[in-house]
Design a protein around this motif. Structure first.
Motif, mmCIF file in Angstrom:
data_model
loop_
_atom_site.group_PDB
_atom_site.id
_atom_site.type_symbol
_atom_site.label_atom_id
_atom_site.label_comp_id
_atom_site.label_asym_id
_atom_site.label_seq_id
_atom_site.Cartn_x
_atom_site.Cartn_y
_atom_site.Cartn_z
ATOM 1 N N ALA A 317 0.808 -1.217 0.000
ATOM 2 C CA ALA A 317 0.000 0.000 0.000
ATOM 3 C C ALA A 317 0.840 1.265 0.000
ATOM 4 O O ALA A 317 0.433 2.284 -0.573
ATOM 5 C CB ALA A 317 -0.932 0.010 1.212
ATOM 6 N N VAL A 318 2.032 1.224 0.616
ATOM 7 C CA VAL A 318 2.787 2.453 0.850
ATOM 8 C C VAL A 318 4.133 2.471 0.118
ATOM 9 O O VAL A 318 4.528 3.504 -0.441
ATOM 10 C CB VAL A 318 3.011 2.663 2.366
ATOM 11 N N LEU A 319 4.851 1.350 0.111
ATOM 12 C CA LEU A 319 6.233 1.358 -0.356
ATOM 13 C C LEU A 319 6.432 0.891 -1.793
ATOM 14 O O LEU A 319 7.310 1.404 -2.491
ATOM 15 C CB LEU A 319 7.095 0.475 0.560
ATOM 16 N N ARG A 320 5.668 -0.063 -2.232
ATOM 17 C CA ARG A 320 5.979 -0.768 -3.485
ATOM 18 C C ARG A 320 6.152 0.159 -4.682
ATOM 19 O O ARG A 320 7.148 0.074 -5.411
ATOM 20 C CB ARG A 320 4.893 -1.797 -3.787
ATOM 21 N N ASP A 321 5.212 1.056 -4.900
ATOM 22 C CA ASP A 321 5.229 1.859 -6.115
ATOM 23 C C ASP A 321 6.391 2.841 -6.163
ATOM 24 O O ASP A 321 6.784 3.296 -7.246
ATOM 25 C CB ASP A 321 3.914 2.640 -6.248
ATOM 26 N N ASP A 322 6.961 3.172 -4.995
ATOM 27 C CA ASP A 322 8.042 4.160 -4.953
ATOM 28 C C ASP A 322 9.366 3.559 -4.507
ATOM 29 O O ASP A 322 10.299 4.294 -4.161
ATOM 30 C CB ASP A 322 7.657 5.300 -4.011
ATOM 31 N N ALA A 323 9.459 2.228 -4.498
ATOM 32 C CA ALA A 323 10.687 1.589 -4.006
ATOM 33 C C ALA A 323 11.905 2.026 -4.811
ATOM 34 O O ALA A 323 12.986 2.266 -4.242
ATOM 35 C CB ALA A 323 10.537 0.067 -4.049
ATOM 36 N N ASP A 324 11.775 2.167 -6.128
ATOM 37 C CA ASP A 324 12.914 2.577 -6.947
ATOM 38 C C ASP A 324 13.373 3.990 -6.598
ATOM 39 O O ASP A 324 14.574 4.279 -6.592
ATOM 40 C CB ASP A 324 12.556 2.493 -8.432
ATOM 41 N N LEU A 325 12.424 4.881 -6.307
ATOM 42 C CA LEU A 325 12.788 6.244 -5.932
ATOM 43 C C LEU A 325 13.535 6.261 -4.604
ATOM 44 O O LEU A 325 14.514 7.009 -4.432
ATOM 45 C CB LEU A 325 11.533 7.112 -5.834
ATOM 46 N N VAL A 326 13.086 5.432 -3.664
ATOM 47 C CA VAL A 326 13.776 5.363 -2.375
ATOM 48 C C VAL A 326 15.190 4.826 -2.569
ATOM 49 O O VAL A 326 16.156 5.368 -2.019
ATOM 50 C CB VAL A 326 12.981 4.492 -1.380
ATOM 51 N N GLU A 327 15.314 3.750 -3.341
ATOM 52 C CA GLU A 327 16.647 3.186 -3.590
ATOM 53 C C GLU A 327 17.537 4.194 -4.304
ATOM 54 O O GLU A 327 18.763 4.160 -4.175
ATOM 55 C CB GLU A 327 16.534 1.900 -4.409
ATOM 56 N N GLY A 328 16.938 5.108 -5.034
ATOM 57 C CA GLY A 328 17.710 6.149 -5.722
ATOM 58 C C GLY A 328 18.039 7.346 -4.864
ATOM 59 O O GLY A 328 18.588 8.330 -5.367
ATOM 60 N N GLY A 329 17.683 7.302 -3.569
ATOM 61 C CA GLY A 329 18.067 8.358 -2.652
ATOM 62 C C GLY A 329 17.017 9.420 -2.403
ATOM 63 O O GLY A 329 17.308 10.437 -1.760
ATOM 64 N N GLN A 330 15.788 9.206 -2.854
ATOM 65 C CA GLN A 330 14.743 10.219 -2.670
ATOM 66 C C GLN A 330 13.745 9.824 -1.588
ATOM 67 O O GLN A 330 12.582 10.216 -1.613
ATOM 68 C CB GLN A 330 14.008 10.446 -3.991
ATOM 69 N N GLY A 331 14.219 9.072 -0.612
ATOM 70 C CA GLY A 331 13.329 8.552 0.415
ATOM 71 C C GLY A 331 12.637 9.618 1.241
ATOM 72 O O GLY A 331 11.471 9.470 1.606
ATOM 73 N N GLU A 332 13.334 10.718 1.554
ATOM 74 C CA GLU A 332 12.726 11.757 2.383
ATOM 75 C C GLU A 332 11.516 12.362 1.682
ATOM 76 O O GLU A 332 10.453 12.562 2.296
ATOM 77 C CB GLU A 332 13.744 12.840 2.703
ATOM 78 N N ALA A 333 11.660 12.635 0.394
ATOM 79 C CA ALA A 333 10.534 13.195 -0.359
ATOM 80 C C ALA A 333 9.391 12.185 -0.478
ATOM 81 O O ALA A 333 8.217 12.543 -0.350
ATOM 82 C CB ALA A 333 10.999 13.619 -1.750
ATOM 83 N N VAL A 334 9.736 10.924 -0.705
ATOM 84 C CA VAL A 334 8.698 9.889 -0.815
ATOM 85 C C VAL A 334 7.958 9.745 0.509
ATOM 86 O O VAL A 334 6.728 9.638 0.536
ATOM 87 C CB VAL A 334 9.331 8.546 -1.238
ATOM 88 N N GLN A 335 8.685 9.748 1.620
ATOM 89 C CA GLN A 335 8.037 9.584 2.921
ATOM 90 C C GLN A 335 7.004 10.683 3.160
ATOM 91 O O GLN A 335 5.922 10.428 3.686
ATOM 92 C CB GLN A 335 9.083 9.597 4.041
ATOM 93 N N GLN A 336 7.307 11.899 2.771
ATOM 94 C CA GLN A 336 6.348 12.993 2.923
ATOM 95 C C GLN A 336 5.145 12.790 1.999
ATOM 96 O O GLN A 336 4.001 13.021 2.396
ATOM 97 C CB GLN A 336 7.026 14.326 2.628
#
Length: 455
Positions: A317-336
């Motif tokens: 529900a929360v992580l799957r669709d943005d996992a690549d962005l997080v792995e690319g270093g954009q986790g702070e923006a994704v978390q918001q």
């Protein structure tokens, strides 16, 4: 070894089986469950102080290589005298199994075969072979042979009516992730509201919960575990699922559809763009998905489906669709950006925990014996988070809100308004509210519980 946390009932069951084995009653035990639920920890704790061979099968190896590794484990763990008895090792699994049965006649022996489903790659009939050897050779042995596996569906097939191990084990036990209440043992000092958030993200997996740092706020823990490259919660879902599910069957698409919020079979099939009858049924039987119906509805009523595991539900529900962005270093923006999805998921987990709490209130005698608890809804008309039925009448009417403070007059009015759609009200009808905090009170027929009460 440190005292075990959780699984005490299972450990006691294993110890009783070990005592029977020592008396000359050979025991075949099957323990299975998805990765991270604590199977290995339980078995290694159980093995402490016992004469043991512990062997973990590897993926996609031939029978020859697996048997050679098993022979090496026997020699290393039981010593030179046993290694000398083996001679040059074993020709196949039949010879290996006969050997451990033979050397357990005089001296009790625990043999653990971990990740048994992996042995099928090199020996597809392993379950039938083991069954035949056990039936013909185990009598008189003082052995406890424990079979373990993370491939839930494969283990259950081996143990099922058409499987080679059907009714062979003296103990069959599936280990699922810990429940909301039982998982509390891994974070006993965490404030109750923070624990709800830890459980909503980590689920009932011991390793996940143990990585949650009590001194940090929930948002900081989520940043570490889910929104940084390589974070455990970011990566672990696929490891858990890949051991058990072949993605060619469309399982990920079905779980992703559920994670997106669709609940009905037709909409799941439309979102997944495939036929889902077999896939959904297998996910349900393996415990990844549950089907729910309104409390009191006929079994023929169309169910709603949802991911049963809080951690996997969080991931889809929360992580799957943005996992690549997080792995690319954009986790702070994704978390918001995913705060809304996280809060929706958190509210669903809190609601499920409230229903479980209501069930425990019945078991503790705080609500009348015989009260059944569940959800209730009528599409586009009304929905009740916690409904308690007694003798076909509405005994408990509950609302769950992930917020500070107790129920307001508006909350009470809205909840009472739903009575008209429900089974007839019981003369002692009570209302209940569950909120994150705000004090515990019982005012007339209005109960108020908080996260602290629930844990």
């Amino acid at each position: 070894m440190d005292a075990i946390v959780g699984r005490r009932a299972e450990l006691g069951e294993l110890e009783r089986a070990w005592n029977r084995a020592r008396r000359g009653e050979p025991q075949l035990v099957a323990l299975w469950g998805r990765r991270r639920v604590g199977k290995t920890y339980l078995l290694t704790h159980f093995a402490d102080g016992k004469r043991t061979v512990y062997f973990t099968a590897t993926r996609q190896d031939s029978e020859e290589r697996q048997v050679a590794r098993f022979a090496a484990a026997v020699g290393e763990q039981l010593g030179e005298d046993t290694a000398d008895l083996m001679g040059g090792g074993f020709t196949d699994w039949e010879a290996a199994l006969r050997f451990v049965l033979r050397i357990s006649v005089d001296d009790p022996l625990l043999v653990v075969l971990d990740e048994v489903p992996r042995l099928l790659a090199g020996r597809p009939d392993f379950a039938d072979l083991l069954s035949a050897v056990w039936e013909g050779r185990s009598s008189g042995s003082r052995i406890l042979l424990a079979l373990s596996g993370s491939a839930v569906s494969v283990m259950e097939q081996m143990l099922g009516p058409d499987g080679g191990l059907h009714r062979r084990p003296t103990i069959e036990r599936r280990l699922d992730p810990f429940s909301f209440v039982d998982a509390r043992a891994f974070q006993p000092q965490l404030p109750a509201a923070d624990y709800v958030q830890a459980y909503a993200a980590c689920g009932g997996y011991p390793l996940h919960l143990q990585r949650w740092q009590p001194e940090l706020k929930p948002a900081a823990n989520l940043r570490r575990l889910a929104f940084e490259p390589g974070g455990m919660l970011l990566r672990d879902a696929m490891d858990i699922l890949s051991e058990d599910l072949d993605w060619r069957g469309g399982y990920e698409r079905v779980l992703a559809a559920l994670g997106s919020g669709v609940r009905r079979r037709s909409r799941i099939a439309s979102r997944a763009q495939q036929r889902i009858d077999y896939t959904l049924d297998r996910l349900r039987r393996a415990g990844y998905v549950r089907a729910t119906r309104p409390l009191g509805a006929a079994s023929s009523a169309d169910p709603l489906y949802e991911i049963a595991d809080p951690y996997l539900a969080y991931w889809f529900a929360v992580l799957r669709d943005d996992a690549d962005l997080v792995e690319g270093g954009q986790g702070e923006a994704v978390q918001q950006r995913v705060q809304g999805r996280w809060q929706s998921h958190l509210a669903r987990v809190f609601e499920e925990a409230a229903r479980d709490h209501a069930i425990r209130l019945v078991q503790a005698g705080e609500l009348p014996a015989g009260t059944t608890v569940g959800r209730w809804w009528r599409d586009e008309v009304a929905e009740v988070d916690v409904l308690g039925l007694l003798d076909g009448q509405t005994r408990l009417l509950g609302e769950v809100k992930w917020r500070e403070g107790g129920p307001t007059p508006r909350d009470l009015h809205a909840l009472v308004g739903k009575v008209a759609y429900l089974p007839p009200a019981h003369p002692d009808l009570e209302q209940a509210f569950w909120t994150r905090s705000g004090g515990t009170s019982v005012d007339g027929r209005v109960r108020h519980y908080t996260a602290a009460d629930m844990v």
